[in-house]
Design a protein around this motif. Sequence first.
Motif, mmCIF file in Angstrom:
data_model
loop_
_atom_site.group_PDB
_atom_site.id
_atom_site.type_symbol
_atom_site.label_atom_id
_atom_site.label_comp_id
_atom_site.label_asym_id
_atom_site.label_seq_id
_atom_site.Cartn_x
_atom_site.Cartn_y
_atom_site.Cartn_z
ATOM 1 N N TYR A 116 40.033 25.142 36.080
ATOM 2 C CA TYR A 116 41.335 25.120 37.013
ATOM 3 C C TYR A 116 41.430 24.406 38.101
ATOM 4 N N LYS B 80 48.587 30.883 33.443
ATOM 5 C CA LYS B 80 48.086 31.696 32.576
ATOM 6 C C LYS B 80 49.326 32.278 31.593
ATOM 7 N N ASN C 200 47.096 32.846 37.976
ATOM 8 C CA ASN C 200 47.920 33.921 37.026
ATOM 9 C C ASN C 200 49.210 33.376 36.660
#
Length: 191
Positions: A179, A169, A166
Amino acid sequence: MQETEITVQVFNTKDDLFKQLKNLGYNIVENFQLNDWYFTKLNDISNISFQELINNSILIREVVEDGKAHTQICYKKKYYDSLGNVISEEKTKTNVEDRDKIISILTQAGLNNYCDIHNDSYVFTKGNQELAIQVVDGLGIFIEYEEDDSMPKNMTNEEKIEYMINIVKKLGLKLGTDYSCKKVYMLYLKK
């Protein structure tokens, strides 16, 4: 100690990537070159999984910073989830006085030097958060984000990975979808 990390390929140019990180408040704090030589006792590695290959490998790592080089021999024990993604690793390493001699010793002992990786690494920080940008010869640009003090405590490995994904991103970059990029394997398969 086990550490959790993610590695994802970046499809922005290096200049655009650095500009974006600086715009987001990240500062470059370190620049160095990594030269890695991977060795395995396995003779035929054409049909084995990355997990089997890397768990049967040792690496010679030369770090060049400010014109000075130091070398280590390292073993990385990687732990995987059910999909084969690396969720954590343990490193055992020690310094080596002479890079060329240790490479010669491993070669003479019959170990297979199946991959060499060379990259320029740039470490960016923002608060306690640390991102390593790796410009890998023959492969491209990658962000490696290892577990750090910016992360909430008492998270499982899977929660740590989601947290890190997160964060990456939110950088607003053109990223790959994997990832858990395995740069060693990517470069080996490219040959």
